[in-house]
Design a protein around this motif. Sequence first.
Motif, PDB file in Angstrom:
ATOM      1  N   GLY A  75       0.787  -1.218   0.000  1.00  0.00           N
ATOM      2  CA  GLY A  75       0.000   0.000   0.000  1.00  0.00           C
ATOM      3  C   GLY A  75       0.824   1.274   0.000  1.00  0.00           C
ATOM      4  O   GLY A  75       2.032   1.255  -0.218  1.00  0.00           O
ATOM      5  N   PRO A  76       0.162   2.400   0.253  1.00  0.00           N
ATOM      6  CA  PRO A  76       0.786   3.705   0.057  1.00  0.00           C
ATOM      7  C   PRO A  76       1.922   4.043   1.020  1.00  0.00           C
ATOM      8  O   PRO A  76       2.723   4.924   0.734  1.00  0.00           O
ATOM      9  CB  PRO A  76      -0.380   4.685   0.228  1.00  0.00           C
ATOM     10  N   SER A  77       2.032   3.359   2.127  1.00  0.00           N
ATOM     11  CA  SER A  77       3.083   3.686   3.095  1.00  0.00           C
ATOM     12  C   SER A  77       4.479   3.528   2.508  1.00  0.00           C
ATOM     13  O   SER A  77       5.411   4.215   2.929  1.00  0.00           O
ATOM     14  CB  SER A  77       2.947   2.825   4.355  1.00  0.00           C
ATOM     15  N   VAL A  78       4.634   2.679   1.506  1.00  0.00           N
ATOM     16  CA  VAL A  78       5.964   2.463   0.904  1.00  0.00           C
ATOM     17  C   VAL A  78       6.371   3.597  -0.037  1.00  0.00           C
ATOM     18  O   VAL A  78       7.537   3.688  -0.422  1.00  0.00           O
ATOM     19  CB  VAL A  78       6.037   1.121   0.133  1.00  0.00           C
ATOM     20  N   MET A  79       5.433   4.471  -0.373  1.00  0.00           N
ATOM     21  CA  MET A  79       5.706   5.513  -1.358  1.00  0.00           C
ATOM     22  C   MET A  79       6.295   6.778  -0.733  1.00  0.00           C
ATOM     23  O   MET A  79       6.826   7.608  -1.449  1.00  0.00           O
ATOM     24  CB  MET A  79       4.439   5.871  -2.128  1.00  0.00           C
ATOM     25  N   HIS A  83       4.344  15.385   0.059  1.00  0.00           N
ATOM     26  CA  HIS A  83       4.099  16.770   0.442  1.00  0.00           C
ATOM     27  C   HIS A  83       5.200  17.337   1.338  1.00  0.00           C
ATOM     28  O   HIS A  83       5.334  18.541   1.459  1.00  0.00           O
ATOM     29  CB  HIS A  83       2.740  16.906   1.143  1.00  0.00           C
ATOM     30  N   ASN A  84       5.960  16.463   1.964  1.00  0.00           N
ATOM     31  CA  ASN A  84       6.989  16.907   2.901  1.00  0.00           C
ATOM     32  C   ASN A  84       8.382  16.458   2.482  1.00  0.00           C
ATOM     33  O   ASN A  84       9.208  16.128   3.327  1.00  0.00           O
ATOM     34  CB  ASN A  84       6.666  16.394   4.315  1.00  0.00           C
ATOM     35  N   MET A  85       8.629  16.457   1.191  1.00  0.00           N
ATOM     36  CA  MET A  85       9.953  16.047   0.710  1.00  0.00           C
ATOM     37  C   MET A  85      10.985  17.124   1.053  1.00  0.00           C
ATOM     38  O   MET A  85      10.723  18.315   0.918  1.00  0.00           O
ATOM     39  CB  MET A  85       9.921  15.797  -0.796  1.00  0.00           C
ATOM     40  N   SER A 137      -0.794  10.369  -0.736  1.00  0.00           N
ATOM     41  CA  SER A 137      -1.090  11.787  -0.884  1.00  0.00           C
ATOM     42  C   SER A 137       0.045  12.443  -1.661  1.00  0.00           C
ATOM     43  O   SER A 137       1.204  12.374  -1.251  1.00  0.00           O
ATOM     44  CB  SER A 137      -1.225  12.428   0.499  1.00  0.00           C
ATOM     45  N   ALA A 138      -0.285  13.000  -2.800  1.00  0.00           N
ATOM     46  CA  ALA A 138       0.707  13.652  -3.649  1.00  0.00           C
ATOM     47  C   ALA A 138      -0.011  14.673  -4.528  1.00  0.00           C
ATOM     48  O   ALA A 138      -1.178  14.470  -4.884  1.00  0.00           O
ATOM     49  CB  ALA A 138       1.435  12.629  -4.516  1.00  0.00           C
ATOM     50  N   GLU A 142      -5.270  12.546  -7.576  1.00  0.00           N
ATOM     51  CA  GLU A 142      -6.546  13.044  -7.089  1.00  0.00           C
ATOM     52  C   GLU A 142      -6.793  12.459  -5.694  1.00  0.00           C
ATOM     53  O   GLU A 142      -6.686  11.236  -5.507  1.00  0.00           O
ATOM     54  CB  GLU A 142      -7.648  12.616  -8.058  1.00  0.00           C
ATOM     55  N   PRO A 143      -7.127  13.290  -4.726  1.00  0.00           N
ATOM     56  CA  PRO A 143      -7.366  12.780  -3.367  1.00  0.00           C
ATOM     57  C   PRO A 143      -8.472  11.723  -3.351  1.00  0.00           C
ATOM     58  O   PRO A 143      -9.468  11.831  -4.064  1.00  0.00           O
ATOM     59  CB  PRO A 143      -7.795  14.019  -2.583  1.00  0.00           C
ATOM     60  N   GLY A 144      -8.239  10.706  -2.552  1.00  0.00           N
ATOM     61  CA  GLY A 144      -9.245   9.667  -2.370  1.00  0.00           C
ATOM     62  C   GLY A 144      -9.255   8.571  -3.419  1.00  0.00           C
ATOM     63  O   GLY A 144     -10.042   7.635  -3.322  1.00  0.00           O
ATOM     64  N   ARG A 145      -8.391   8.649  -4.424  1.00  0.00           N
ATOM     65  CA  ARG A 145      -8.350   7.625  -5.481  1.00  0.00           C
ATOM     66  C   ARG A 145      -7.651   6.362  -4.982  1.00  0.00           C
ATOM     67  O   ARG A 145      -6.782   6.419  -4.124  1.00  0.00           O
ATOM     68  CB  ARG A 145      -7.589   8.136  -6.702  1.00  0.00           C
ATOM     69  N   THR A 146      -8.025   5.248  -5.564  1.00  0.00           N
ATOM     70  CA  THR A 146      -7.343   3.981  -5.315  1.00  0.00           C
ATOM     71  C   THR A 146      -6.884   3.424  -6.652  1.00  0.00           C
ATOM     72  O   THR A 146      -7.449   3.750  -7.704  1.00  0.00           O
ATOM     73  CB  THR A 146      -8.277   2.954  -4.638  1.00  0.00           C
TER      74      THR A 146
END
Length: 181
Positions: A75-79, A83-85, A137-138, A142-146
């Motif tokens: 899932g997304p945790s690996v990405m 926003h805070n790079m 989140s990037a 689009e927010p909320g997309r899977t």
Amino acid sequence: MEPNNPATPAPVLTGERADLLETLAKHRGFLRFTANGLTDEQAGLRTTASELCVGGLIKHVTSVERNWASFIVDGPSVMGDFHNMTEEDFARRADEFRMLPGETLAEVLENYAEVARRTDELIASVPDLDAAHPLPSAPWFEPGRTWSARRVLLHVIAETSQHAGHADIIRESLDGAKTMG
């Protein structure tokens, strides 16, 4: 193969998975072909107005494929948090696009082959191509997309294809070789 340690035969894929992996393999081949016969120095040369080089593009596609395969599993945790790079994060990302001192084209291609092998195994074995995770989140999502495993693989195919085209232009500018034409 040792007699007391038989290897498990690889599953024979058919249908959608076979088609997707065949398409990805084709575009990986185009990308790898752009590096045929290049020295390490040539693989790192910028030959156009862009910052891109053949070796750097292969490194980038390797990283992209590795990260998206991890996304399918975890899932997304690996990405990471886009926003805070930090400046260091941006510098590390920029290094994906160039050959760094001490890197060899052979190592870059070997890493790419290993990531490709693992991705192929994952796609062959993932229980459901419809299994999805929320996108990280990037600013570009689009927010909320899977995205499902299938959608991720389509993205990897598109990314590989696009960068194979970039590498082809860079290679043609380097020595006139036309790897796709």
